[in-house]
Design an enzyme around this catalytic site. Structure first.
Site, PDB file in Angstrom:
ATOM      1  N   CYS A 129      37.317  13.234  95.697  1.00  0.00           N
ATOM      2  CA  CYS A 129      37.393  13.342  97.173  1.00  0.00           C
ATOM      3  C   CYS A 129      37.167  12.128  97.986  1.00  0.00           C
ATOM      4  O   CYS A 129      37.184  12.080  99.109  1.00  0.00           O
ATOM      5  CB  CYS A 129      36.323  14.343  97.717  1.00  0.00           C
ATOM      6  SG  CYS A 129      36.499  15.856  96.561  1.00  0.00           S
ATOM      7  N   HIS A 162      31.542  14.443 105.577  1.00  0.00           N
ATOM      8  CA  HIS A 162      32.415  14.983 104.580  1.00  0.00           C
ATOM      9  C   HIS A 162      32.281  16.873 104.506  1.00  0.00           C
ATOM     10  O   HIS A 162      33.395  17.289 104.453  1.00  0.00           O
ATOM     11  CB  HIS A 162      31.806  14.691 103.319  1.00  0.00           C
ATOM     12  CG  HIS A 162      32.713  15.191 102.058  1.00  0.00           C
ATOM     13  ND1 HIS A 162      33.663  14.633 101.824  1.00  0.00           N
ATOM     14  CD2 HIS A 162      32.097  15.670 100.921  1.00  0.00           C
ATOM     15  CE1 HIS A 162      34.300  14.989 100.621  1.00  0.00           C
ATOM     16  NE2 HIS A 162      33.319  15.970  99.925  1.00  0.00           N
ATOM     17  N   GLU A 171      24.371  16.376 102.524  1.00  0.00           N
ATOM     18  CA  GLU A 171      24.707  15.404 103.516  1.00  0.00           C
ATOM     19  C   GLU A 171      23.802  15.248 104.642  1.00  0.00           C
ATOM     20  O   GLU A 171      23.446  13.926 104.920  1.00  0.00           O
ATOM     21  CB  GLU A 171      26.328  15.626 103.863  1.00  0.00           C
ATOM     22  CG  GLU A 171      26.868  14.537 105.034  1.00  0.00           C
ATOM     23  CD  GLU A 171      28.441  14.670 104.973  1.00  0.00           C
ATOM     24  OE1 GLU A 171      28.855  14.072 105.697  1.00  0.00           O
ATOM     25  OE2 GLU A 171      28.807  15.695 104.614  1.00  0.00           O
ATOM     26  N   LYS A 221      37.021  19.198 108.623  1.00  0.00           N
ATOM     27  CA  LYS A 221      37.477  20.312 107.539  1.00  0.00           C
ATOM     28  C   LYS A 221      37.359  21.825 108.108  1.00  0.00           C
ATOM     29  O   LYS A 221      37.909  22.556 107.254  1.00  0.00           O
ATOM     30  CB  LYS A 221      36.671  19.866 106.113  1.00  0.00           C
ATOM     31  CG  LYS A 221      37.070  18.683 105.530  1.00  0.00           C
ATOM     32  CD  LYS A 221      36.216  18.670 104.193  1.00  0.00           C
ATOM     33  CE  LYS A 221      36.424  17.543 103.366  1.00  0.00           C
ATOM     34  NZ  LYS A 221      36.064  16.228 103.919  1.00  0.00           N
ATOM     35  N   HIS A 228      39.994  21.373 102.772  1.00  0.00           N
ATOM     36  CA  HIS A 228      39.867  20.227 102.227  1.00  0.00           C
ATOM     37  C   HIS A 228      40.867  19.783 101.413  1.00  0.00           C
ATOM     38  O   HIS A 228      41.347  20.303 100.335  1.00  0.00           O
ATOM     39  CB  HIS A 228      38.611  20.634 101.291  1.00  0.00           C
ATOM     40  CG  HIS A 228      38.010  19.502 100.573  1.00  0.00           C
ATOM     41  ND1 HIS A 228      38.556  17.953 100.633  1.00  0.00           N
ATOM     42  CD2 HIS A 228      37.019  19.216  99.715  1.00  0.00           C
ATOM     43  CE1 HIS A 228      37.760  17.151  99.910  1.00  0.00           C
ATOM     44  NE2 HIS A 228      36.865  17.955  99.439  1.00  0.00           N
ATOM     45  N   PHE A 261      33.280  14.676  93.407  1.00  0.00           N
ATOM     46  CA  PHE A 261      33.011  15.250  92.114  1.00  0.00           C
ATOM     47  C   PHE A 261      32.644  13.937  91.136  1.00  0.00           C
ATOM     48  O   PHE A 261      33.244  12.859  91.500  1.00  0.00           O
ATOM     49  CB  PHE A 261      34.066  15.936  91.521  1.00  0.00           C
ATOM     50  CG  PHE A 261      33.947  17.359  91.787  1.00  0.00           C
ATOM     51  CD1 PHE A 261      33.066  18.171  92.738  1.00  0.00           C
ATOM     52  CD2 PHE A 261      34.587  18.229  91.110  1.00  0.00           C
ATOM     53  CE1 PHE A 261      33.075  19.352  93.090  1.00  0.00           C
ATOM     54  CE2 PHE A 261      34.605  19.741  91.334  1.00  0.00           C
ATOM     55  CZ  PHE A 261      33.622  20.093  92.529  1.00  0.00           C
TER      56      PHE A 261
END
Length: 424
Positions: A164, A304, A315, A336, A341, A400
């Site tokens: 990502c 994000h 976050e 998003k 995403h 990830f």
């Protein structure tokens, strides 16, 4: 930013997203708070627990039909995004020194759609029936290479594949190439097509996705207490980065300046973020130091914000750690909530949204924010766009594997900003 690094500005934007294709359409959709999440139409999802995603409705007729047959959809979307960015920048690569122009366009999964199709051919009809174009269609650098071939770009080119953070990493890498004198112009960003049976099924069994199949436009809800997972999407985003003198010499419109880039690693877990946002904090601090800015000088963060319970909380904790007393006044939203995403595409698409927020003086909202988590001590831009001029903005991307990236953009000014003493 190294003391003698060249200044880098954004002169072209090429978004290909579920809420719009092209800079103007994409920007208008953000300000209207439009959702691009809908039932999946690209394949039969009746046996899947998740049946919604962000699909792109794009006119790909500018690509030669023969060429399209030899390109996975992710590379097709990347080529369209590059074309749109060049048009937006009023830039013809044929007029430039080809050795001073490069491409850095990443993809987290590459040509997975082609791979799945050809795997079925191999298993059902034998390996000798697999397409001879399989490898060049599925390799993650296909987008970068195809863009370079199409426009004759002979400068430094590469491709990131960092889940990502891919799109943000690509932009940061392109920034460094221009700062250090390797290129004058870079086409950079990310592209991913995640709407395939294998990817949808894999994320589904991980329990990572929202299951609001009956209410798709309200499924992606970052920072809301009712969030239940992210929503997959496809898309691409390409930005034109130019050395400032190069842009000025051709009279280019300048959207913003890219002045900082920071990366870090959680070293905590392969899928879960560090619970206190340790790595995310470090990436943001490094971007601030790179730009020689203090936290209070940043007015907006395009988060994000994937709409997962753990990710959103980590976050916000990271933002609170970095921005301290300024955090309650820090405007934060996640686009998003509208686009879904797109993994490797998201960092680039959200960088475009951040640049547009700086340039227009209007911040995009997090839609579906009906019940904000009361523990979050930041100024969430909820449900409606907000007119607010800020001087600097961050765009975050976390992945990830615990990989983190942050890009810091500033409103363009002709003279260099006076350095405030932050450690470089």
């Amino acid at each position: 930013m190294p003391e003698h690094a060249r200044r880098v500005v954004i002169t072209g934007l090429g978004p290909v997203t579920p809420i719009g294709v092209g800079a103007e359409v994409f920007h208008r959709a953000q300000l209207e708070g439009r959702s691009g999440i809908r039932p999946i139409t690209r394949f039969d999802t009746s046996d899947f627990p998740v049946r919604i995603a962000g699909e792109v409705d794009a006119d790909l007729s500018s690509l030669d039909p023969k060429e399209r047959k030899r390109l996975d959809r992710f590379a097709q979307l990347a080529l369209l995004a590059a074309e749109l960015a060049l048009q937006d920048a009023d830039l013809d690569p044929a007029t430039l020194d080809p050795e001073r122009v490069g491409a850095l366009i990443g993809s987290s999964v590459g040509g997975m759609e082609t791979y799945e199709q050809q795997a079925r051919v191999a298993f059902e009809r034998g390996y000798t029936r697999v397409s001879p174009f399989l490898i060049p269609m599925m390799m993650p650098n296909a987008a970068t290479s195809r863009v370079a071939i199409r426009y004759g770009l002979q400068g430094p080119s590469s491709a990131s594949a960092t889940a990502c953070t891919t799109g943000a990493d690509a932009i940061g890498g392109a920034l460094r190439m221009i700062q250090h004198g390797e290129a004058d112009v870079m086409l950079t960003g990310g592209a991913d097509v995640l709407l395939t049976p294998m990817i949808l099924g894999a994320f589904g069994v991980m329990k990572a996705l929202s299951t609001r199949n009956d209410d798709p436009t309200r499924a992606s809800r970052p920072f809301d207490r009712g969030r239940d997972g992210f929503v997959l999407a496809e898309g691409a985003g390409v930005l034109i980065l130019e050395e400032l003198g190069h842009a000025r010499a051709r009279g280019a419109r300048i959207y913003a300046e890219l002045s900082g880039f920071g990366r870090s690693t959680d070293a905590h877990h392969i899928t879960e973020p560090h619970p206190e946002g340790r790595g995310a904090s470090q990436a943001m601090r490094r971007a601030l130091a790179d730009a020689r800015l203090e936290p209070h000088q940043v007015g907006y963060v395009n988060a994000h914000g994937t709409s997962t319970p753990l990710g959103d909380r980590a976050e916000v904790l990271a933002l609170e750690r970095v921005f301290g007393e300024h955090a309650p006044r820090l405007a934060v939203s996640s686009t998003k909530s509208m686009t879904g995403h797109g993994l490797g595409a998201s960092g680039a698409i959200e960088a475009i949204a951040t640049v547009q927020a700086l340039h227009s003086g209007v911040l995009p909202p997090s839609i579906n924010l009906e019940d904000p988590d009361p523990d979050f001590r930041v100024d969430l831009v909820a449900n409606h766009a907000r007119p607010q001029q800020v001087e600097a903005a961050l765009s975050n991307a976390f992945a990830f594997g615990g990989l983190n990236a942050a890009l810091l953009f500033e409103r363009y000014r002709e003279e260099p900003r006076e350095v405030n003493g932050a450690d470089p």
